[in-house]
Design a protein around this motif. Structure first.
Motif, PDB file in Angstrom:
ATOM      1  N   LEU A  71       0.828  -1.199   0.000  1.00  0.00           N
ATOM      2  CA  LEU A  71       0.000   0.000   0.000  1.00  0.00           C
ATOM      3  C   LEU A  71       0.871   1.261   0.000  1.00  0.00           C
ATOM      4  CD1 LEU A  71      -2.767  -0.900   2.608  1.00  0.00           C
ATOM      5  CD2 LEU A  71      -3.027  -0.739   0.139  1.00  0.00           C
ATOM      6  N   LEU A  94      -0.713   5.048   0.229  1.00  0.00           N
ATOM      7  CA  LEU A  94      -1.926   5.855   0.150  1.00  0.00           C
ATOM      8  C   LEU A  94      -1.685   7.304   0.539  1.00  0.00           C
ATOM      9  CD1 LEU A  94      -4.465   3.412   1.835  1.00  0.00           C
ATOM     10  CD2 LEU A  94      -3.887   3.593  -0.586  1.00  0.00           C
ATOM     11  N   GLU A 143      -7.054   9.181   0.710  1.00  0.00           N
ATOM     12  CA  GLU A 143      -7.316   7.774   0.472  1.00  0.00           C
ATOM     13  C   GLU A 143      -7.373   6.986   1.777  1.00  0.00           C
ATOM     14  OE1 GLU A 143      -5.269   7.081  -3.880  1.00  0.00           O
ATOM     15  OE2 GLU A 143      -3.964   7.223  -2.130  1.00  0.00           O
ATOM     16  N   ARG A 168     -10.891   7.127   3.474  1.00  0.00           N
ATOM     17  CA  ARG A 168     -11.845   6.196   2.870  1.00  0.00           C
ATOM     18  C   ARG A 168     -11.485   4.746   3.208  1.00  0.00           C
ATOM     19  NH1 ARG A 168     -11.271   9.961  -1.469  1.00  0.00           N
ATOM     20  NH2 ARG A 168      -9.738   8.594  -2.477  1.00  0.00           N
ATOM     21  N   TYR A 169     -10.209   4.446   3.173  1.00  0.00           N
ATOM     22  CA  TYR A 169      -9.757   3.073   3.407  1.00  0.00           C
ATOM     23  C   TYR A 169     -10.071   2.606   4.823  1.00  0.00           C
ATOM     24  CZ  TYR A 169      -6.628  -0.995   3.389  1.00  0.00           C
ATOM     25  OH  TYR A 169      -6.115  -2.267   3.458  1.00  0.00           O
ATOM     26  N   ILE A 210      -0.559   2.038   7.843  1.00  0.00           N
ATOM     27  CA  ILE A 210      -1.960   1.605   7.835  1.00  0.00           C
ATOM     28  C   ILE A 210      -2.201   0.579   8.940  1.00  0.00           C
ATOM     29  CG2 ILE A 210      -3.738   0.428   6.508  1.00  0.00           C
ATOM     30  CD1 ILE A 210      -3.095   3.276   5.574  1.00  0.00           C
TER      31      ILE A 210
END
Length: 250
Positions: free
Chosen positions: A129, A131, A135, A138-139, A173
């Motif tokens: 990933l 991002l 983004e 939303r993720y 993340i």
């Protein structure tokens, strides 16, 4: 509680001494509706009975542990005020509901720890990933304000590219997912930050111990933020309250 107990009479100063509190605290309990309004003699002095002693004991047990999340504080206040109205059946019912919610909160906190442990020890796919900030919202289904708050409070530090934009990697993340899980379980930002710092130093650290053990130099707000211990103590106090209420009802 027997009729003989209700015939015993105490002054404000005597109640304060017996309960280990300041006389003004007794007056505040009366003002806030946490105890039954005492009868006054012709000279204006308040007359307390063993009923009031039990009500003060219940109030002190209820307020000893400060748990604000999901309306728990309001529940315990409402129960104490119901007891002050001598509605013991109602107070018992509210205490049962309070105990049920404490158990749900404990289960949620325990589940969060298990999820985080799975995340930390699960398979990690690096560089899958990359991002941008929008983004990430939303993720992870979080707001921009939430993410900014986590970053401002030192829960996560994201590197910037040469153009100044933040780019979130797999590791970022994964860390954000852990933070989201713990926040949903009502762990505080300070407890989570403490955990993140400790895990960066020692990935094998015990998550439960970190979340529930503040440092010696932490302030009083942080020291009171031991969620699992607080929930356990609140449950013990609520069980004591239940015993007192049942005795008062009899």
């Amino acid at each position: 509680m027997t009729e003989g107990d209700l015939l015993k009479k105490y002054r404000t100063s005597e109640v304060a001494e017996m309960m280990g509190i300041h006389p003004n605290t007794v007056r505040f309990y009366e003002k806030w509706g946490l105890i039954t309004k005492p009868v006054r003699e012709e000279n204006g002095y308040r007359v307390f009975t063993d009923l009031h002693l039990c009500q003060i004991q219940i109030a002190r047990l209820g307020f000893e542990i400060e748990i604000l999340q999901n309306g728990l504080r309001k529940k315990i206040v409402d129960m104490i005020k119901t007891c002050a109205k001598c509605d013991f059946d109602g107070a018992i019912r509210q205490t049962e509901e309070y105990l049920d919610q404490l158990e749900k909160e404990r289960a949620g906190a325990e589940e969060a720890i298990r999820i985080v442990q799975d995340m930390l020890h699960g398979e990690v796919h690096e560089n899958q990933l990359s991002l941008k900030r929008k983004e990430v919202f939303r993720y992870l289904d979080i707001s921009v304000d939430v993410l900014r708050n986590w970053e401002m409070n030192g829960l996560i530090a994201v590197k910037r590219m040469k153009n100044g934009y933040r780019i979130y990697t797999d590791a970022d993340i994964r860390q954000l997912k852990i933070i989201r899980v713990l926040r949903c379980a009502n762990y505080s930002l300070e407890a989570i930050r403490r955990m993140m710092q400790q895990l960066s130093e020692d990935p094998k650290s015990d998550i439960r111990e970190i979340l529930d053990t503040p440092r010696e130099d932490d302030d009083i707000i942080t020291a009171c933020d031991r969620l699992l211990l607080s929930l356990s103590k609140a449950k013990t106090n609520a069980e004591k309250i239940m015993m007192i209420l049942k005795e008062m009802k009899e």
